[in-house]
Design an enzyme around this catalytic site. Structure first.
Site, PDB file in Angstrom:
ATOM      1  N   CYS A 163       0.746  -1.180   0.091  1.00  0.00           N
ATOM      2  CA  CYS A 163       0.141  -0.140  -0.153  1.00  0.00           C
ATOM      3  C   CYS A 163       0.799   1.178   0.108  1.00  0.00           C
ATOM      4  O   CYS A 163       1.528   1.581  -0.931  1.00  0.00           O
ATOM      5  CB  CYS A 163      -1.052  -0.128   1.083  1.00  0.00           C
ATOM      6  SG  CYS A 163      -2.354   1.043   0.881  1.00  0.00           S
ATOM      7  N   HIS A 218      -3.320  -5.230   1.739  1.00  0.00           N
ATOM      8  CA  HIS A 218      -2.519  -5.567   2.868  1.00  0.00           C
ATOM      9  C   HIS A 218      -2.718  -7.045   3.346  1.00  0.00           C
ATOM     10  O   HIS A 218      -3.412  -7.408   4.139  1.00  0.00           O
ATOM     11  CB  HIS A 218      -3.166  -4.707   4.134  1.00  0.00           C
ATOM     12  CG  HIS A 218      -3.059  -3.354   4.051  1.00  0.00           C
ATOM     13  ND1 HIS A 218      -1.920  -2.790   4.595  1.00  0.00           N
ATOM     14  CD2 HIS A 218      -3.617  -2.290   3.100  1.00  0.00           C
ATOM     15  CE1 HIS A 218      -2.271  -1.429   4.373  1.00  0.00           C
ATOM     16  NE2 HIS A 218      -3.007  -1.295   3.639  1.00  0.00           N
ATOM     17  N   GLU A 252      -0.777  -8.394   5.190  1.00  0.00           N
ATOM     18  CA  GLU A 252      -0.342  -8.605   6.760  1.00  0.00           C
ATOM     19  C   GLU A 252      -1.903  -8.402   7.522  1.00  0.00           C
ATOM     20  O   GLU A 252      -1.767  -8.623   8.771  1.00  0.00           O
ATOM     21  CB  GLU A 252       0.920  -7.415   7.188  1.00  0.00           C
ATOM     22  CG  GLU A 252       0.013  -6.003   7.398  1.00  0.00           C
ATOM     23  CD  GLU A 252      -0.241  -5.361   6.171  1.00  0.00           C
ATOM     24  OE1 GLU A 252      -0.134  -5.849   5.122  1.00  0.00           O
ATOM     25  OE2 GLU A 252      -0.625  -4.196   6.245  1.00  0.00           O
TER      26      GLU A 252
END
Ligand code: GLN
Length: 206
Positions: A80, A172, A174
């Site tokens: 991002c 994302h 994560e």
């Protein structure tokens, strides 16, 4: 030997990357100062606010050192805001590392769609689509020579790309339980480490 993955920890979602790596049994190092770059085998630049992270890199004297490491082949993954920081061209004056030749449109998904989740096909990761979380995400409007698209939305919008050790995702990984993108990056790190150790052998097996 286990790799040391640096996670740029100036602003944004760095802890989530550390946890994702931890789940894969990989230790990470928070990179907050120039000296923390020494000896890392790969670097993750997290999501957050790309203008802020860029300013902090400048103030801390880290922009050039990170750029030099990237140019020398250190695997770097930007998610991002991290994708924006890797890009050559973001259409406005702000600090970026200019390592990956892509044109980026920031905050590309309009106000209503500031955040959304989509199951995005990522052929490099296998058949199962990837649960991609977009938060005020950028899109990749242009791919430079040698840059490969990795993920595309149904309307053709490119949201992930790579070139050699450089990996950029507009979303994302994560923030999900799906470890495949982190593993994909670790594979890049392992390939690079093997190359450093024995370039002739790796070249011969290619
Ligand atoms: N909109 C942010 C930027 O332009 C990126 C958002 C994010 O990293 N989740 O820097």
């Amino acid at each position: 030997m286990a790799p040391t993955i640096g996670v740029l920890a100036l602003q944004g979602a760095f802890i989530e990357h550390e946890r994702a790596l931890e789940r894969l049994g990989v230790a990470s190092r928070e990179v907050r100062q120039r000296k923390h770059l020494d000896g890392i085998d790969g670097l993750i630049i997290p999501g957050g606010e790309s203008t802020t992270i860029g300013k902090l890199l400048d103030v801390l004297g880290m922009t050039e050192p990170v750029r030099a490491l990237g140019r020398a082949g250190l695997p770097i993954w930007g998610t991002c805001a991290g994708l924006i920081l890797l890009a050559t061209d973001v259409g406005r004056p702000q600090t970026t590392l200019r390592l990956l030749d892509i044109g980026v449109e920031r905050n590309a998904f309009g106000s209503q769609l500031d955040s959304f989740e989509a199951r995005v096909p990522v052929p490099a990761l296998g058949e199962e689509p990837f649960p991609a979380v977009f938060i005020r995400a950028p899109l990749i409007a242009r791919l430079g020579a040698g840059v490969t698209p990795l993920a595309t939305l149904t309307d053709g919008t490119i949201v992930a790309a790579e070139r050699d050790g450089l990996l950029a995702t507009a979303f994302h990984p994560e923030l999900t339980d799906d470890p495949r993108f982190h593993q994909y990056f670790l594979d890049k790190v392992a390939a690079r480490t093997a190359w450093d150790a024995a370039p002739e052998t790796v070249a011969a097996t290619r």
